[in-house]
Design a protein around this motif. Structure first.
Motif, PDB file in Angstrom:
ATOM      1  N   HIS B   4      52.906  50.562  35.456  1.00 45.61           N
ATOM      2  CA  HIS B   4      52.360  49.938  36.658  1.00 45.61           C
ATOM      3  C   HIS B   4      51.659  48.611  36.389  1.00 45.61           C
ATOM      4  O   HIS B   4      51.171  47.974  37.296  1.00 45.61           O
ATOM      5  CB  HIS B   4      51.403  50.911  37.363  1.00 45.61           C
ATOM      6  N   SER B   9      46.498  45.921  40.566  1.00 44.36           N
ATOM      7  CA  SER B   9      45.565  45.185  41.424  1.00 44.36           C
ATOM      8  C   SER B   9      44.577  44.388  40.593  1.00 44.36           C
ATOM      9  O   SER B   9      44.253  43.252  40.902  1.00 44.36           O
ATOM     10  CB  SER B   9      44.783  46.160  42.300  1.00 44.36           C
ATOM     11  N   SER B  10      44.093  45.004  39.500  1.00 42.95           N
ATOM     12  CA  SER B  10      43.071  44.342  38.704  1.00 42.95           C
ATOM     13  C   SER B  10      43.622  43.118  37.995  1.00 42.95           C
ATOM     14  O   SER B  10      42.960  42.097  37.891  1.00 42.95           O
ATOM     15  CB  SER B  10      42.487  45.316  37.683  1.00 42.95           C
ATOM     16  N   GLY B  12      46.043  41.349  39.075  1.00 42.43           N
ATOM     17  CA  GLY B  12      46.213  40.357  40.141  1.00 42.43           C
ATOM     18  C   GLY B  12      44.926  39.609  40.392  1.00 42.43           C
ATOM     19  O   GLY B  12      44.913  38.390  40.563  1.00 42.43           O
ATOM     20  N   LEU B  13      43.821  40.371  40.393  1.00 46.65           N
ATOM     21  CA  LEU B  13      42.502  39.768  40.599  1.00 46.65           C
ATOM     22  C   LEU B  13      42.201  38.785  39.472  1.00 46.65           C
ATOM     23  O   LEU B  13      41.732  37.662  39.703  1.00 46.65           O
ATOM     24  CB  LEU B  13      41.443  40.880  40.632  1.00 46.65           C
ATOM     25  N   LEU B  33      34.886  38.842  44.202  1.00 49.83           N
ATOM     26  CA  LEU B  33      35.588  40.130  44.291  1.00 49.83           C
ATOM     27  C   LEU B  33      36.177  40.397  45.669  1.00 49.83           C
ATOM     28  O   LEU B  33      37.285  40.905  45.786  1.00 49.83           O
ATOM     29  CB  LEU B  33      34.633  41.259  43.887  1.00 49.83           C
ATOM     30  N   GLU B  99      42.977  50.043  33.452  1.00 45.78           N
ATOM     31  CA  GLU B  99      43.352  48.696  33.009  1.00 45.78           C
ATOM     32  C   GLU B  99      42.311  48.077  32.079  1.00 45.78           C
ATOM     33  O   GLU B  99      42.478  46.947  31.632  1.00 45.78           O
ATOM     34  CB  GLU B  99      43.544  47.774  34.219  1.00 45.78           C
TER      35      GLU B  99
END
Lengths: 199, 272
Positions: B4, B9-10, B12-13, B33, B99
């Motif tokens: 994954h 998501s992290s 991507g951030l 954030l 992650e």
């Protein structure tokens, strides 16, 4: 209602809608409707579940906007990683808000109860979710208000649930009420953020 | 890498964050954030420091995952314990243990090392090979104003804050494990929480009730003072004075043990 767009979240959860309702008059009905929806079978059940497919949160237990955003963020993260501990991303928000691992306790405390007057409604969805506000207003009878928790937060209950009454952090000489609330908010928000690695 | 990762998501951030520095263990970023809401109902932003313990290719993947996860968890637990004990530490804003990502409250301020004139972290390496930073540094020194004056505190007051904060932490049985003047920041008085001494980087922290561990924690700081700041003795003496006041009755045992540790060093002899 406020909408937040998180570009790094998966497409099915990239938009977060938050609304605060004051003077909610149908809390008891709403609660029994949610319970009923979860038990209905077939297509009728699916429809009813979609009608109440929101996170209904008792606003009295929320300290700040960041507190709520933190819980939402962690719930969506769990959803994105296939690591939900509850059935939906919406119920996951309630679970994340509660300091213990007990799901029914989380729903009882942080969800809508028969006496809830201040209600935060959250929906996590895709970009094209056109009628969110109308769908919220179809199930909640109350005054849609600007998001502000001033005067709503029940600090005594927050302290009790998070077992903060005997903590050294709040035993500072000459501390003002405003300072105390900032410290409570910080501890609670941080606890929500790290719940997935608490034990 | 796990399956994954590409859609994480992290990560991507992080891709939209500003890189600040990198060490052997983690890379550090600055980011906001939460996005601004629409309609724009608030100007409140949640600025965070992101600490990404990246994938280590030299470790077996399953070992790498479990080590990363337990270190993120350990750091978060030490921070929450400190918060409950009233120690000033950055609040936690997001944890993605899978992650290896931890987002912490952004501290508006400067490191104690910088405020004592020891330069900013990492500057010693950069200054050596970059003309620009030499010039910048010279310009900063030319200025010759004490950076502390902006914070409205004296050096002695700063040292007292350091001692008091470490005492609070040790009373809560948290041992930092890497106390240096780079791992302490003075929060600017203009920030919402006001002037505060904030302890940072709990990556090596653990909980312990042992006098030995607390004494070694102080010894590590003493050595850090001696190696980064000229004429450090009176500075460290002020730290210890405030620490003593904060520790109360526990101080006698720790003081005695600190004398022992000074004689033998941080590693305990295994003889006998």
């Amino acid at each position: 209602m406020e909408t937040y767009h998180y570009p790094s979240f998966p497409a099915d959860a990239s938009h977060v809608h938050i609304a605060l309702f004051k003077n909610v008059s149908n809390a008891a009905e709403l609660r029994s409707r949610i319970v009923r929806a979860s038990l209905l079978e077939g297509s009728e059940g699916d429809l009813e579940r979609e009608a109440v497919n929101f996170a209904f949160i008792d606003a009295r237990l929320i300290c700040s906007r960041v507190h709520l955003q933190t819980a939402i963020y962690q719930a969506v993260l769990a959803h994105a990683q296939g690591a939900l501990r509850t059935k939906t991303v919406h119920s996951e928000i309630l679970w994340t808000l509660n300091p213990s691992n007990n799901i029914s306790e989380a729903i009882r405390r942080y969800g809508v109860s028969d006496t809830t007057a201040f209600l935060i409604v959250v929906r996590i969805s895709t970009a094209n979710d056109a009628n969110v506000l109308a769908n919220m207003q179809a199930v909640v009878s109350g005054e849609l208000s600007r998001f502000s928790l001033e005067g709503i937060t029940d600090w005594a209950s927050v302290k009790k649930y998070y077992k903060l009454n005997s903590e050294p952090a709040l035993k500072i000489q000459g501390i003002t009420l405003v300072q105390e609330r900032k410290i409570i908010d910080e501890i609670v928000t941080s606890t929500v953020a790290m719940k997935s690695v608490m034990t | 890498m796990t399956a994954h990762t590409s859609s994480s998501s992290s990560l991507g951030l992080i891709s939209s964050a500003t890189a600040i520095s990198q060490g052997a263990e983690a890379k550090v970023y600055y980011a906001s954030l939460h996005p601004a809401p629409s309609p724009a109902s608030t100007t409140e932003t949640v600025d965070v420091l992101i600490k990404h313990r990246f994938h280590k290719g030299y470790r077996h993947p399953s070992l790498d995952n479990s080590l990363t996860k337990s270190r993120v968890a350990g750091e978060a637990r030490a921070l929450i314990r400190c918060l409950r004990c009233g120690v000033h530490v950055p609040g936690i804003r997001m944890v993605d243990a899978a992650e290896g990502v931890l987002a912490l409250e952004w501290i508006d301020g400067k490191s104690v090392r910088f405020l004592l004139g020891g330069g900013a972290e990492g500057e010693e390496e950069e200054a050596a090979d970059s003309e620009d930073s030499d010039v910048a540094e010279a310009a900063a020194q030319e200025d010759d104003t004490d950076p502390l004056s902006e914070y409205g505190a004296t050096q002695d007051e700063l040292m007292a804050m350091v001692g008091a904060e470490i005492a609070k932490m040790h009373r809560g049985d948290v041992v930092h494990g890497d106390l240096t003047t780079s791992n302490m920041m003075l929060r600017h008085p203009r920030s919402e929480k006001g002037l505060q001494l904030v302890l940072i980087d709990f990556g090596l922290a653990y909980t312990s009730t042992l006098v030995e561990d607390k004494a070694v924690d102080l010894y590590v700081l003493e050595r850090a003072f001696a190696s980064t700041h000229p004429a450090s003795e009176p500075l460290f003496a002020s730290v210890l004075r405030a620490y003593q006041a904060g520790m109360g009755r526990e101080w006698t045992a720790i003081s005695k043990r600190l004398d022992d540790v000074r004689l033998r060093g941080r590693k305990r002899s295994m003889v006998g």
